[in-house]
Design a protein around this motif. Structure first.
Motif, PDB file in Angstrom:
ATOM      1  N   THR A  61       0.847  -1.202   0.000  1.00  0.00           N
ATOM      2  CA  THR A  61       0.000   0.000   0.000  1.00  0.00           C
ATOM      3  C   THR A  61       0.880   1.248   0.000  1.00  0.00           C
ATOM      4  OG1 THR A  61      -0.130  -0.095   2.420  1.00  0.00           O
ATOM      5  CG2 THR A  61      -1.916  -1.132   1.185  1.00  0.00           C
ATOM      6  N   PRO A  62       0.424   2.334  -0.611  1.00  0.00           N
ATOM      7  CA  PRO A  62       1.237   3.566  -0.672  1.00  0.00           C
ATOM      8  C   PRO A  62       1.452   4.171   0.712  1.00  0.00           C
ATOM      9  CG  PRO A  62      -0.518   3.603  -2.315  1.00  0.00           C
ATOM     10  CD  PRO A  62      -0.812   2.454  -1.406  1.00  0.00           C
ATOM     11  N   LEU A  63       2.625   4.721   0.923  1.00  0.00           N
ATOM     12  CA  LEU A  63       2.940   5.366   2.195  1.00  0.00           C
ATOM     13  C   LEU A  63       2.006   6.534   2.460  1.00  0.00           C
ATOM     14  CD1 LEU A  63       4.668   5.890   4.698  1.00  0.00           C
ATOM     15  CD2 LEU A  63       6.337   7.051   3.237  1.00  0.00           C
ATOM     16  N   ILE A  65      -1.127   6.859   1.731  1.00  0.00           N
ATOM     17  CA  ILE A  65      -2.383   6.344   2.269  1.00  0.00           C
ATOM     18  C   ILE A  65      -2.198   5.895   3.712  1.00  0.00           C
ATOM     19  CG2 ILE A  65      -4.058   4.458   2.071  1.00  0.00           C
ATOM     20  CD1 ILE A  65      -3.894   4.700  -0.912  1.00  0.00           C
ATOM     21  N   GLN A  66      -1.058   5.304   4.026  1.00  0.00           N
ATOM     22  CA  GLN A  66      -0.789   4.897   5.401  1.00  0.00           C
ATOM     23  C   GLN A  66      -0.765   6.114   6.333  1.00  0.00           C
ATOM     24  OE1 GLN A  66       2.861   2.606   5.200  1.00  0.00           O
ATOM     25  NE2 GLN A  66       2.059   1.361   3.524  1.00  0.00           N
ATOM     26  N   ILE A  67      -0.158   7.206   5.871  1.00  0.00           N
ATOM     27  CA  ILE A  67      -0.135   8.439   6.672  1.00  0.00           C
ATOM     28  C   ILE A  67      -1.543   8.946   6.894  1.00  0.00           C
ATOM     29  CG2 ILE A  67       0.577  10.862   6.671  1.00  0.00           C
ATOM     30  CD1 ILE A  67       3.097   9.991   5.152  1.00  0.00           C
ATOM     31  N   PHE A  68      -2.351   8.966   5.839  1.00  0.00           N
ATOM     32  CA  PHE A  68      -3.739   9.436   5.954  1.00  0.00           C
ATOM     33  C   PHE A  68      -4.559   8.528   6.866  1.00  0.00           C
ATOM     34  CE2 PHE A  68      -3.714  11.742   1.589  1.00  0.00           C
ATOM     35  CZ  PHE A  68      -3.041  12.801   2.166  1.00  0.00           C
ATOM     36  N   MET A  69      -4.333   7.219   6.768  1.00  0.00           N
ATOM     37  CA  MET A  69      -5.088   6.287   7.605  1.00  0.00           C
ATOM     38  C   MET A  69      -4.794   6.511   9.081  1.00  0.00           C
ATOM     39  SD  MET A  69      -7.148   4.243   5.962  1.00  0.00           S
ATOM     40  CE  MET A  69      -7.302   2.841   7.048  1.00  0.00           C
ATOM     41  N   ILE A  70      -3.532   6.768   9.412  1.00  0.00           N
ATOM     42  CA  ILE A  70      -3.167   6.971  10.811  1.00  0.00           C
ATOM     43  C   ILE A  70      -3.633   8.338  11.299  1.00  0.00           C
ATOM     44  CG2 ILE A  70      -1.213   7.237  12.400  1.00  0.00           C
ATOM     45  CD1 ILE A  70       0.249   5.121  10.754  1.00  0.00           C
ATOM     46  N   TYR A  71      -3.448   9.378  10.487  1.00  0.00           N
ATOM     47  CA  TYR A  71      -3.764  10.736  10.936  1.00  0.00           C
ATOM     48  C   TYR A  71      -5.258  11.025  10.892  1.00  0.00           C
ATOM     49  CZ  TYR A  71      -3.506  15.807  11.394  1.00  0.00           C
ATOM     50  OH  TYR A  71      -3.668  17.111  11.811  1.00  0.00           O
ATOM     51  N   TYR A  72      -5.896  10.686   9.767  1.00  0.00           N
ATOM     52  CA  TYR A  72      -7.332  10.970   9.617  1.00  0.00           C
ATOM     53  C   TYR A  72      -8.194   9.779  10.014  1.00  0.00           C
ATOM     54  CZ  TYR A  72      -5.713  14.946   6.825  1.00  0.00           C
ATOM     55  OH  TYR A  72      -5.095  16.096   6.407  1.00  0.00           O
ATOM     56  N   GLY A  73      -7.771   8.568   9.626  1.00  0.00           N
ATOM     57  CA  GLY A  73      -8.611   7.402   9.864  1.00  0.00           C
ATOM     58  C   GLY A  73      -8.762   7.043  11.324  1.00  0.00           C
ATOM     59  N   LEU A  74      -7.638   6.938  12.044  1.00  0.00           N
ATOM     60  CA  LEU A  74      -7.713   6.566  13.453  1.00  0.00           C
ATOM     61  C   LEU A  74      -8.423   7.645  14.271  1.00  0.00           C
ATOM     62  CD1 LEU A  74      -4.207   4.955  14.110  1.00  0.00           C
ATOM     63  CD2 LEU A  74      -6.390   3.814  13.667  1.00  0.00           C
ATOM     64  N   CYS A  95       1.939  11.140  14.245  1.00  0.00           N
ATOM     65  CA  CYS A  95       1.257  10.337  13.220  1.00  0.00           C
ATOM     66  C   CYS A  95       2.176  10.112  12.021  1.00  0.00           C
ATOM     67  CB  CYS A  95      -0.027  11.031  12.774  1.00  0.00           C
ATOM     68  SG  CYS A  95      -1.335  11.014  14.013  1.00  0.00           S
ATOM     69  N   GLY A  96       2.856  11.176  11.593  1.00  0.00           N
ATOM     70  CA  GLY A  96       3.785  11.037  10.477  1.00  0.00           C
ATOM     71  C   GLY A  96       4.938  10.108  10.809  1.00  0.00           C
ATOM     72  N   LEU A  97       5.492  10.256  12.010  1.00  0.00           N
ATOM     73  CA  LEU A  97       6.616   9.413  12.415  1.00  0.00           C
ATOM     74  C   LEU A  97       6.196   7.954  12.531  1.00  0.00           C
ATOM     75  CD1 LEU A  97       9.541   9.144  13.316  1.00  0.00           C
ATOM     76  CD2 LEU A  97       8.818   9.682  15.657  1.00  0.00           C
ATOM     77  N   ILE A  98       5.038   7.685  13.120  1.00  0.00           N
ATOM     78  CA  ILE A  98       4.554   6.311  13.249  1.00  0.00           C
ATOM     79  C   ILE A  98       4.383   5.672  11.876  1.00  0.00           C
ATOM     80  CG2 ILE A  98       2.563   4.909  13.929  1.00  0.00           C
ATOM     81  CD1 ILE A  98       2.223   6.855  16.313  1.00  0.00           C
ATOM     82  N   ALA A  99       3.803   6.418  10.935  1.00  0.00           N
ATOM     83  CA  ALA A  99       3.613   5.883   9.586  1.00  0.00           C
ATOM     84  C   ALA A  99       4.951   5.576   8.922  1.00  0.00           C
ATOM     85  CB  ALA A  99       2.812   6.876   8.739  1.00  0.00           C
ATOM     86  N   LEU A 100       5.923   6.458   9.084  1.00  0.00           N
ATOM     87  CA  LEU A 100       7.248   6.236   8.492  1.00  0.00           C
ATOM     88  C   LEU A 100       7.939   5.025   9.111  1.00  0.00           C
ATOM     89  CD1 LEU A 100       8.514   9.939   8.277  1.00  0.00           C
ATOM     90  CD2 LEU A 100       7.853   8.480   6.362  1.00  0.00           C
ATOM     91  N   THR A 165      10.044  11.481   3.710  1.00  0.00           N
ATOM     92  CA  THR A 165       9.637  12.437   4.742  1.00  0.00           C
ATOM     93  C   THR A 165       8.869  13.611   4.146  1.00  0.00           C
ATOM     94  OG1 THR A 165      11.769  13.603   4.572  1.00  0.00           O
ATOM     95  CG2 THR A 165      11.585  11.877   6.243  1.00  0.00           C
ATOM     96  N   SER A 166       9.043  13.858   2.850  1.00  0.00           N
ATOM     97  CA  SER A 166       8.331  14.969   2.211  1.00  0.00           C
ATOM     98  C   SER A 166       6.819  14.747   2.233  1.00  0.00           C
ATOM     99  CB  SER A 166       8.797  15.141   0.762  1.00  0.00           C
ATOM    100  OG  SER A 166       8.522  13.980   0.003  1.00  0.00           O
ATOM    101  N   LEU A 167       6.382  13.488   2.349  1.00  0.00           N
ATOM    102  CA  LEU A 167       4.946  13.199   2.322  1.00  0.00           C
ATOM    103  C   LEU A 167       4.228  13.688   3.570  1.00  0.00           C
ATOM    104  CD1 LEU A 167       4.989   9.596   0.801  1.00  0.00           C
ATOM    105  CD2 LEU A 167       4.423  11.739  -0.353  1.00  0.00           C
ATOM    106  N   VAL A 168       4.947  13.867   4.679  1.00  0.00           N
ATOM    107  CA  VAL A 168       4.279  14.328   5.898  1.00  0.00           C
ATOM    108  C   VAL A 168       3.841  15.780   5.780  1.00  0.00           C
ATOM    109  CG1 VAL A 168       5.537  12.684   7.331  1.00  0.00           C
ATOM    110  CG2 VAL A 168       6.424  14.997   7.056  1.00  0.00           C
TER     111      VAL A 168
END
Length: 228
Positions: A61-63, A65-74, A95-100, A165-168
């Motif tokens: 899965t794309p990173l 989407i993982q960032i969005f799932m943790i930050y917005y989804g949870l 949230c960004g660090l956990i996803a990374l 890291t630019s994705l955060v």
């Protein structure tokens, strides 16, 4: 070309460099520890199923989407908002660090697995014949050989994580890309700003590549033999 604008842009971008490096270093450290645990789980039948599923999920899965799932989804789950973890999960930095970390662990575990599998059975049998304990064999034979084999692939993971890291910036973190985006929104001079950001990322990747190449050379058996 407006050199004054470029100077101010580079100065502003460099203010986001500490956060970029912070996220990259911590994600690599956390991902490395988690990757080691995943490889230990592979020694157990049921743990191996979990480890393989984890790697399949986070590599597939794309990173972003993982960032969005943790930050917005949870954050959309009432149980999470009422839990002890909510002070962390409402903070974009964590949230960004956990996803990374979670994403890096999936890739690093495969790199470690490949390095460990590259250690020949003959090397382990020779260590056993010499009377080495399991810990001594791990310290003097298995880990050095595995690290030497995995280093080229892991250097790519380090470079990839620096760029990731630019994705955060998409969750309002003001690292280099976030600052670049804010400058563009104020000045509408996207070309100069993003070229400046790209140059800084390029310099970082060149430094990492040179450092890993030097480490590879020092770990080379020919280099070690020459020193001895």
């Amino acid at each position: 070309m407006d050199f004054t604008f470029l100077q101010h842009t580079l100065s502003a971008l460099l203010r986001g460099l500490p956060l970029t490096l912070n996220l990259a270093v911590l994600s690599l450290l956390g991902g490395g520890v988690l990757a080691l645990l995943l490889n230990l789980l592979r020694q157990n039948r049921f743990g191996s199923v979990f480890a393989r599923f984890y790697v399949w999920l986070f590599r597939g899965t794309p990173l972003l989407i993982q960032i969005f799932m943790i930050y917005y989804g949870l954050g959309s789950l009432p149980a999470v908002r009422e839990s002890l973890f909510w002070p962390l999960l409402r903070d974009p930095y964590w949230c960004g660090l956990i996803a990374l970390v979670l994403n890096d662990a999936a890739y690093t575990s495969e790199i470690l697995r490949g390095g460990l599998n590259a250690v020949s059975v003959q090397s382990l049998e020779a260590a056993k014949v010499c009377g080495m304990s399991r810990f001594t064999t791990l310290r003097r034979i298995t880990l050095p050989l595995a690290v030497r084999q995995a280093l080229p692939a892991y250097s790519n993971e380090i470079i990839s994580m620096i760029k990731s890291t630019s994705l955060v910036s998409t969750i309002s973190l003001m690292e280099m890309t976030g600052i670049a985006d804010s400058i563009v929104s104020e000045t509408f001079r996207a070309l100069e700003v993003f070229i400046s950001a790209a140059i800084i990322y390029l310099l970082l990747t060149v430094l990492v590549s040179k450092a890993v190449a030097l480490l590879e050379r020092r770990l080379s058996p020919y280099h070690v033999g020459a020193r001895q």
